[in-house]
Design a protein around this motif. Structure first.
Motif, short mmCIF file in Angstrom:
data_model
loop_
_atom_site.label_atom_id
_atom_site.label_comp_id
_atom_site.label_asym_id
_atom_site.label_seq_id
_atom_site.Cartn_x
_atom_site.Cartn_y
_atom_site.Cartn_z
N UNK A 267 0.82 -1.21 0.00
CA UNK A 267 0.00 0.00 0.00
C UNK A 267 0.86 1.26 0.00
N UNK A 268 2.07 1.16 0.52
CA UNK A 268 2.95 2.33 0.58
C UNK A 268 3.70 2.60 -0.72
N UNK A 269 3.56 1.72 -1.70
CA UNK A 269 4.37 1.86 -2.91
C UNK A 269 3.85 2.91 -3.88
N UNK A 270 2.60 3.32 -3.74
CA UNK A 270 2.04 4.29 -4.69
C UNK A 270 0.76 4.88 -4.14
N UNK A 271 0.22 5.82 -4.87
CA UNK A 271 -1.03 6.47 -4.48
C UNK A 271 -2.21 5.85 -5.22
N UNK A 272 -2.09 4.55 -5.54
CA UNK A 272 -3.11 3.90 -6.37
C UNK A 272 -4.47 3.86 -5.69
N UNK B 158 -6.00 7.34 -6.23
CA UNK B 158 -6.23 7.64 -7.63
C UNK B 158 -7.10 6.61 -8.34
N UNK B 159 -7.50 5.56 -7.64
CA UNK B 159 -8.34 4.55 -8.24
C UNK B 159 -7.61 3.65 -9.22
N UNK B 160 -6.30 3.51 -9.09
CA UNK B 160 -5.52 2.68 -9.99
C UNK B 160 -5.29 1.30 -9.38
N UNK B 161 -5.08 0.32 -10.25
CA UNK B 161 -4.77 -1.03 -9.79
C UNK B 161 -3.28 -1.13 -9.46
N UNK B 162 -2.95 -2.10 -8.63
CA UNK B 162 -1.54 -2.43 -8.42
C UNK B 162 -0.94 -2.93 -9.73
N UNK B 163 0.33 -2.65 -9.94
CA UNK B 163 1.00 -3.16 -11.13
C UNK B 163 2.31 -3.84 -10.73
N UNK B 164 3.03 -4.32 -11.75
CA UNK B 164 4.27 -5.05 -11.47
C UNK B 164 5.31 -4.14 -10.83
N UNK B 165 5.29 -2.87 -11.18
CA UNK B 165 6.25 -1.92 -10.59
C UNK B 165 6.01 -1.80 -9.08
#
Length: 297
Positions: free
Chosen positions: A217-222, A225-232
């Motif tokens: 959860x700390x890796x991005x503001x997904x 922003x309503x974004x899905x988790x990705x490989x990055x």
């Protein structure tokens, strides 16, 4: 005939029923004398309160069992089974201390993306928090309802192999899902396959640890922003790697230690279901006069 049955037989519509005043006026109600109404209401107040209290106690027991199970999994997965093994600081916040002979590695060097398109004979899979990645037909059977199946452009979906892991739209809440069958899944999901021999059971536990999920959860503001988790996102969270033999032993230990907890949880869940059914039957029987309601002292 019950009031609900009368309504259902008269309403029109397929998904959204239309209940008119005329329908309501045409239904019949039974009306006991005032003193009987009071007696029935008082009886049901007392009995349903007792049932609700029993349900609450059993729900609390289920929560305690879940907490105990999570403690067993967390300790075994992150520290191993030898209480005397020397520990070292992993240097990774979410991991903390681990046995000194365990390896720390970037996630992308343990797992890579599977980017194959769906095969012609692939069954459609559902990614679920409760059951992992399973065939849609199996999921429908477990939950007792139908799910929407894709009829066109199946070739655009992604191929999944048994024991792959899937990053789904809910992974930021419940971790990664293990694939229990081969098939295909929606193209927006990320499919992970291991780059070396691992114990899939062990990583099934690891990739659903609350501490791991918080690190994701700390890796991005997904989330915002309503974004899905990705490989990055996945690649930013380091993983620890015990020797394969230890992975096997830890996974077997967890299964053995949590099996009784699972059995007890299922028993409490069945008891709660039975109590809820009894409550419904009791209310129906009391208000329709099928049982004699005693005066409360």
């Amino acid at each position: 005939m019950s009031y609900r049955t009368q309504i259902r037989r008269k309403v029109k519509g397929v998904k959204v029923y239309s209940i008119t005043q005329a329908i309501l006026k045409s239904t019949k109600l039974w009306l006991p004398p005032d003193d009987e109404q009071t007696t029935i209401a008082n009886f049901l107040d007392k009995k349903t309160a007792q049932i609700d209290q029993a349900i609450a106690i059993k729900q609390k027991q289920i929560e305690l069992l879940k907490e105990r199970k999570q403690i067993i999994i967390q300790k075994a997965v992150t520290q191993g089974l030898d209480p005397d093994v020397p520990l070292r600081d992993s240097g990774v916040d979410w991991i903390g201390e681990i046995p000194e002979h365990w390896e720390i590695r970037r996630s992308k060097f343990l797992f890579t993306q599977r980017k194959e398109r769906a095969w012609k004979d692939d069954v459609q899979l559902s990614a679920t928090q409760a059951y992992g990645v399973i065939p849609q037909d199996e999921y429908e059977e477990k939950v007792g309802r139908k799910v929407v199946k894709i009829q066109f452009h199946l070739d655009k979906r992604k191929h999944v192999e048994l024991n792959d892991f899937v990053i789904s739209m809910r992974s930021f809440q419940g971790g990664l899902e293990r694939a229990w069958a081969r098939g295909c899944i929606r193209s927006s999901y990320i499919i992970l396959r291991s780059l070396e021999d691992i114990d899939t059971n062990f990583y099934s536990y690891l990739l659903k640890l609350p501490s791991y999920i918080k690190a994701l959860q700390k890796t991005a503001s997904f989330i915002r922003d309503g974004q899905d988790l990705n490989f990055e996102n996945f690649s930013k969270v380091d993983l620890f790697i015990p020797p394969l033999k230890e992975q096997n032993e830890i996974a077997m230990f967890i299964v053995q230690q949590t099996s009784l907890t699972d059995i007890a949880t299922e028993l409490y869940q069945q008891q709660i279901k039975n109590l809820k059914e009894y409550k419904t039957t009791l209310i129906n029987s009391a208000v329709t006069g099928k049982i004699k309601v005693p005066e409360l002292v």
